[in-house]
Design an enzyme around this catalytic site. Structure first.
Site, short mmCIF file in Angstrom:
data_model
loop_
_atom_site.label_atom_id
_atom_site.label_comp_id
_atom_site.label_asym_id
_atom_site.label_seq_id
_atom_site.Cartn_x
_atom_site.Cartn_y
_atom_site.Cartn_z
CG ASP A 267 32.85 31.05 24.76
OD1 ASP A 267 33.24 31.24 23.60
OD2 ASP A 267 32.60 29.92 25.22
CG ASP A 420 37.61 21.15 36.68
OD1 ASP A 420 36.64 20.36 36.65
OD2 ASP A 420 37.63 22.16 37.41
#
Length: 689
Positions: A267, A420
């Site tokens: 990214d 997460d």
């Protein structure tokens, strides 16, 4: 009679004899000395004898010279310190003030600064009263003098202050302190239960095991084990320092090449870094590794958006498991062989999480303190929750997921900065189980600078509260057992994510300084000293080499509660900074053994494979230029105003407690304040090269 000259006795001093001689001088100014034998004249004289006034004077002058030199050295050091403070704080030379967004932290800093000024004024007021003999604050019953005992206007003001604080301020502080102490004890009990569970696991040797050796086979090709299809993802963003070592480590995983696919999810918005990562991927691809490079044109959702985009590829449907490694993680070659077999014959298992280990844990004081916290997190919290509850928060990396578990739980969502933990909670609500492997370790880094650490902690403490707001309805309406719902709401979120930063900040950063000028609300010594020290000992047990840092750890954690409390509030009330993601800066460190092993593997691969380079000479020159180390930029001292102000405030509170407390209590408080200040200065010093 003349003595005999026997030369044979010259080499034996022990057998030499002499005749006693008595010498008498007629001059009375001399003393009489009797010599028993010839060697007596050469024996050392006792130090207590033979000293005269002149020798004593010279000894005293020498000691005085040393004392003056020591005082001069201290004065020079103090003067240099004042000059540095004047240069950096007043004239702002070579200083880069820690930048803060408009409104972010400004109110908190203003409150702390006003509190500090008020504390200094009242401290000076109390010192004057103390030296005037007005020791009313030492009386438990707080004797208020009568009108006839008033000695003047200043005394009248002081007595009025005593009356006001005893009737109006002290009761409020005492009520708040009792509430925080109750929360403190509950959280300490939770830590005790976790530690007892860890001791039980060690005693019973409880850990997930693989039945037999699934990779052992008499077949030469080792086809006895049906290797599943595994996808490995490496999400990264502008990771110039660590991209090469992480890709290298993942490409050397011991797994059949036709059953393994590596996705490098880049990214980066820096084109030079993109070129470097593409070249590294191309190099390993030419060596026969099944690796691809992906770059998103629309970068939304941070890491969750990156993973979600990668999982949407059609070829992912052919894979059964996905392993995720952040850019600074370097798994061992046998990582997949130690984790993937746990899924066999266990269809309810959704996640296998490995432990982190840190290559730079001894770099500075900050990394040592982080190592203490993270060792306790993995050794105690993750291991106990995994062994007894089959649930814990996914750490975002160094784990293997069953892809079906991800899909049935809704996949990666971009709604929080703790994607997460989000996927772990949703998978738990869908009935999936987790296991934690404490003996499978993956090498990584911890932040070495205080700026990076503070931003990381802000994300780690604001995200869970934001997630709690979003997940609470789903938890309540889920079909899991009631005790699992209670564990999620009361322990996982409220106690460990909300109550811990709340009472730590309120009790040790608000109430303790308040007792500086309100001694009627003084905290018990067991709250300030005994219980925190005992709990700190428990926290350090998983990292026994860190015991020398127990005091800095205890005090620094209390100081950091300002940042954690601020982050918790922003996440709970969905403030602007609750959805802020700043990539943690890495240093790209590797241990010496890892570097040697990597060099050896590189040489073997180079000797075995012929790499066909399809790049022109100009392209290779440009790639070498990009790989060249950037020109080092002069690092300047960063001043973190809130932390320094709080450290000085707690030091002031400790001096005030020195006047009001009794016994060892006030010595501990004084030491606490000094250590706060030293830890703050040490962390700021880490910004200087």
């Amino acid at each position: 009679m003349a003595p005999g000259l026997d030369f044979s006795d010259w080499g034996a001093k022990e057998t030499r004899k002499g005749t006693p001689v008595v010498v008498k001088m007629e001059n009375p100014n001399y003393s009489v000395v009797e010599i028993e034998d010839p060697d007596a004249a050469f024996r050392p004289v006792e130090k207590s004898r033979g000293k005269n006034a002149k020798q004593v004077t010279w000894v005293l002058l020498l000691k005085a010279h040393r004392a003056v030199g020591c005082v001069a050295w201290i004065a020079t050091l103090f003067w240099a310190l004042l000059g540095t403070i004047k240069k950096r704080l007043i004239f702002r030379q070579d200083v880069d003030m820690a930048s803060e967004k408009l409104g972010k932290g400004k109110l908190l800093f203003t409150v702390i600064k006003a509190f500090l000024v008020t504390s200094l004024i009242i401290l000076a007021f109390e010192i004057i009263a103390y030296f005037n003999g007005w020791h009313y604050f030492q009386n438990p019953s707080l004797h208020i003098p009568r009108t006839s005992e008033i000695q003047g206007l200043f005394h009248l003001v002081y007595v009025t202050w005593l009356w006001f604080r005893a009737d109006y301020i002290a009761p409020l502080i005492q009520a708040l302190s009792k509430f925080c102490v109750a929360l403190f004890l509950i959280q300490s009990a939770d830590r005790m239960v976790l530690c007892l569970g860890c001791f039980w696991i060690k005693y019973k040797k409880i850990k997930p095991r693989i039945e037999g050796n699934p990779f052992k086979s008499n077949d030469v090709e080792g086809s006895g084990y049906d290797y599943p299809m595994v996808l490995v993802q490496i999400p990264m963003c502008n990771e110039r320092e660590v991209y090469e070592q992480s890709i290298s480590a993942v490409c050397q995983l011991d797994w059949p090449k036709d059953r393994l696919l590596i996705q490098v999810l880049d990214d980066s918005d820096d084109e030079s870094i993109q070129c470097l990562i593409k070249a590294e991927v191309a190099t390993w691809n030419q060596r026969g590794i099944n690796i691809i490079y992906r770059h998103r044109l629309i970068r939304t959702g941070y890491k969750a958006g990156n993973l979600k985009s990668a999982m949407s590829c059609e070829y992912v449907q052919a894979y059964e498991f996905v392993a995720i490694f952040d850019a600074d993680f370097q798994p061992n070659p046998d990582f997949l062989k130690q984790t993937v077999p746990h899924f066999k014959d266990n269809p309810e298992l959704g996640l296998v999480q490995a432990r982190w280990t840190f290559v730079n844990k001894d770099e500075n004081l900050l990394t040592r303190l982080q190592n203490i916290n993270l060792c306790f997190h993995f050794e105690v919290e993750q291991q106990v929750n995994g062994a007894f509850l089959n649930f814990f928060g996914f750490n975002g990396t160094a784990g293997v997921w069953r892809i079906r578990a991800l899909e049935e739980s809704g996949g990666w969502l971009e709604r929080t900065t703790v994607e997460d933990m989000d996927i772990a909670v949703r998978a738990h609500l869908n009935g999936w189980k987790f296991i934690f492997l404490n003996d499978v370790k993956v090498l990584c880094e911890v932040p070495e600078s205080y700026e990076a650490y503070r931003k990381q902690q802000h994300r780690w403490h604001s995200g869970p509260m934001h997630l709690f707001r979003l997940c609470l309805p789903a938890i309540i309406t889920s079909k899991i057992a009631i005790w699992k719902k209670a564990n999620l709401i009361l322990l996982f979120f409220l106690l460990r994510k909300l109550i811990l930063p709340f009472y730590s900040f309120t009790l040790f950063c608000i109430i303790l300084p308040l007792t500086m000028f309100v001694p009627e609300a003084e905290l018990p010594v067991w709250v300030i000293c005994y219980v925190p020290v005992f709990m700190s000992f428990l926290n350090i047990l998983p990292a026994p080499k860190s015991f020398p840092f127990i005091v800095p750890y205890l005090l620094f954690e209390n100081t950091m509660s300002v940042t954690k409390f601020n982050a918790m509030v922003s996440g709970l009330f969905k403030l602007g900074s609750s959805y802020e993601w700043v990539v943690t800066k890495k240093a790209g460190r590797s241990s010496e053994s890892d570097l040697l092993a990597a060099a050896e593997r590189e040489s073997k691969i180079t000797n075995q494979l012929q790499i066909q380079r399809g790049a022109s000479e100009s392209e290779l020159t440009e790639l070498n230029r990009l790989k060249a180390a950037p020109v080092p930029v002069k690092r300047v001292n960063k001043i973190y105003r809130k932390e320094l102000t709080l450290a000085f405030l707690l030091l002031t509170a400790s001096v005030r407690s020195l006047l009001s407390a009794q016994g060892v209590h006030f010595y501990f408080l004084l030491f606490q304040g000094v250590t706060f200040l030293l830890v703050g200065l040490d962390l700021i010093g880490e910004q200087m090269s």
